[in-house]
Design an enzyme around this catalytic site. Sequence first.
Site, PDB file in Angstrom:
ATOM      1  N   HIS A 204       4.763   0.354   0.614  1.00 14.63           N
ATOM      2  CA  HIS A 204       5.242  -0.411   1.761  1.00 14.63           C
ATOM      3  C   HIS A 204       4.254  -1.501   2.147  1.00 14.63           C
ATOM      4  O   HIS A 204       3.092  -1.485   1.733  1.00 14.63           O
ATOM      5  CB  HIS A 204       5.484   0.499   2.975  1.00 14.63           C
ATOM      6  CG  HIS A 204       4.247   1.187   3.474  1.00 14.63           C
ATOM      7  ND1 HIS A 204       3.699   2.300   2.867  1.00 14.63           N
ATOM      8  CD2 HIS A 204       3.431   0.925   4.537  1.00 14.63           C
ATOM      9  CE1 HIS A 204       2.630   2.688   3.519  1.00 14.63           C
ATOM     10  NE2 HIS A 204       2.439   1.866   4.538  1.00 14.63           N
TER      11      HIS A 204
ATOM     12  N   GLU B  60       3.601   8.390   8.048  1.00 15.16           N
ATOM     13  CA  GLU B  60       3.511   7.568   9.246  1.00 15.16           C
ATOM     14  C   GLU B  60       4.879   7.116   9.741  1.00 15.16           C
ATOM     15  O   GLU B  60       5.810   6.925   8.967  1.00 15.16           O
ATOM     16  CB  GLU B  60       2.612   6.357   9.003  1.00 15.16           C
ATOM     17  CG  GLU B  60       3.117   5.399   7.942  1.00 15.16           C
ATOM     18  CD  GLU B  60       2.092   4.322   7.616  1.00 15.16           C
ATOM     19  OE1 GLU B  60       0.887   4.613   7.623  1.00 15.16           O
ATOM     20  OE2 GLU B  60       2.505   3.185   7.338  1.00 15.16           O
TER      21      GLU B  60
ATOM     22  N   GLN C 247       0.820  -1.210   0.000  1.00 16.19           N
ATOM     23  CA  GLN C 247       0.000   0.000   0.000  1.00 16.19           C
ATOM     24  C   GLN C 247       0.851   1.256   0.000  1.00 16.19           C
ATOM     25  O   GLN C 247       2.056   1.220   0.231  1.00 16.19           O
ATOM     26  CB  GLN C 247      -0.901   0.007   1.233  1.00 16.19           C
ATOM     27  CG  GLN C 247      -0.129  -0.017   2.553  1.00 16.19           C
ATOM     28  CD  GLN C 247      -1.040  -0.163   3.760  1.00 16.19           C
ATOM     29  OE1 GLN C 247      -1.307   0.801   4.457  1.00 16.19           O
ATOM     30  NE2 GLN C 247      -1.508  -1.395   4.010  1.00 16.19           N
TER      31      GLN C 247
ATOM     32  N   ARG D  20      -4.311   0.369  -2.136  1.00 15.23           N
ATOM     33  CA  ARG D  20      -3.744  -0.975  -2.072  1.00 15.23           C
ATOM     34  C   ARG D  20      -3.413  -1.509  -3.464  1.00 15.23           C
ATOM     35  O   ARG D  20      -4.113  -1.209  -4.431  1.00 15.23           O
ATOM     36  CB  ARG D  20      -4.713  -1.932  -1.363  1.00 15.23           C
ATOM     37  CG  ARG D  20      -5.064  -1.503   0.054  1.00 15.23           C
ATOM     38  CD  ARG D  20      -6.047  -2.473   0.704  1.00 15.23           C
ATOM     39  NE  ARG D  20      -6.410  -2.038   2.041  1.00 15.23           N
ATOM     40  CZ  ARG D  20      -7.412  -1.213   2.300  1.00 15.23           C
ATOM     41  NH1 ARG D  20      -8.166  -0.752   1.309  1.00 15.23           N
ATOM     42  NH2 ARG D  20      -7.678  -0.835   3.542  1.00 15.23           N
TER      43      ARG D  20
ATOM     44  N   HIS E 113       0.119   5.850   0.688  1.00 11.87           N
ATOM     45  CA  HIS E 113      -0.814   6.866   1.150  1.00 11.87           C
ATOM     46  C   HIS E 113      -0.599   8.159   0.380  1.00 11.87           C
ATOM     47  O   HIS E 113       0.523   8.452  -0.054  1.00 11.87           O
ATOM     48  CB  HIS E 113      -0.636   7.101   2.648  1.00 11.87           C
ATOM     49  CG  HIS E 113      -0.627   5.838   3.449  1.00 11.87           C
ATOM     50  ND1 HIS E 113      -1.699   4.968   3.476  1.00 11.87           N
ATOM     51  CD2 HIS E 113       0.319   5.264   4.238  1.00 11.87           C
ATOM     52  CE1 HIS E 113      -1.411   3.929   4.237  1.00 11.87           C
ATOM     53  NE2 HIS E 113      -0.187   4.091   4.711  1.00 11.87           N
TER      54      HIS E 113
END
Length: 397
Positions: free
Chosen positions: A264, A130, A93, A283, A95
């Site tokens: 990642h 993140e 996935q 995804r 972001h």
Amino acid sequence: MERLDGVLRPYPWGSRTLLAQLRGTPSPSEKPEAELWFGAHPAAPATIDGRGLDEIIAEDPQAALGDRVIAHYGEQLPFLVKLLAADSPLSIQAHPSREQAVAGFERENAEGISLNSPQRNYKDSNPKPELIVALTTFRAMAGFRPVEQMTELFEAFSSPAWDRYAALLPAAGGAGDMRVLFTTLVSLPRPALTEVLDAVGHSARTIADGGTAAHPAWVVEAAEVFLELAQRYPGDAGAFAALLLNIVTLKPGEAAFLGAGQLHAYLSGLGVEVMENSDNVLRGGLTTKHVDVPELVRVLDFSSLESPRADTEEVAGGKRFVLPVESFTVSMHELDQGELRIDEDGPAIALCTAGTATDGTMSIAAGEAVWIPASDGAVTLRPATDGEPTQVFVATV
């Protein structure tokens, strides 16, 4: 300071033991326990005395967040804190950036896709950089490998079926294109995909069986991870990620940071994850959930990532992770080395991950957290039992 009750998310890749053992609950648990959310995201807001943190913030944003945070981020908590426990690989996935998130959220709203729809990519308009900090040995795939490594892997896994894609490899001379290579591999029609997966699997078994006597350890590791992914997700092109992405193993206290567009997949382990307040996930495989390859490719950063590891700097009684974002900062503290004073110009969440911490009136054990609104004065935490190893993470803006 108020106790913050997290929300448990029982995703299939979660662990039946890692979170249970940390929190002192029955192990193995009845269902996989994947994530424990401590934040104000509307999908799963943590609670204080039964009331959602999002509701509490909305009731008095100034007291909860403070003027500085409101001026930059509006009347919402900018970050989200989680405990993450992976017993099997998460989906491959990435972001979106802020601009991509805003555009995607507005587009799917205009298309009338429900926020609860499994076909929804954008659950909010926020980006999702993140940080993952290991509490146990933590394995992950993160960011595209340097081209030199990728070239070596193509040679090590050489076969007629695999070699036909070598011309798509990026190169110093400008030949090849990572975007084209990735898109081609994850979009192969079923017969071609089966042929290539079988060929790479045969090479991977040969490399793994030969061990480091025949190949460097990192090549053997790529072979072993490919086989692990191919076994768990038969026929899934996401297994190619083992050859395309950096594979990193974090020791407890080490961390990886992933910015917008970094492809990642976490493989296994327990960690503290802190991110911007978002649930946007694009995804590309290794999942039964919605996969949207065109949208994933649209947000991906195809440049090589030399290393996803996050640097640290010393702070009193611990260390702070050096991050290229302003929406959150994270520090880790060992309280047996002294008390911890939390005095932030804005909101903070303190999460205990070992021992029990107390301010003299309230205690938090491992797996528990507290909410410290901007209107609170300084909070001082210390071990509830003198000399007991006690670890606390602090997330703030």
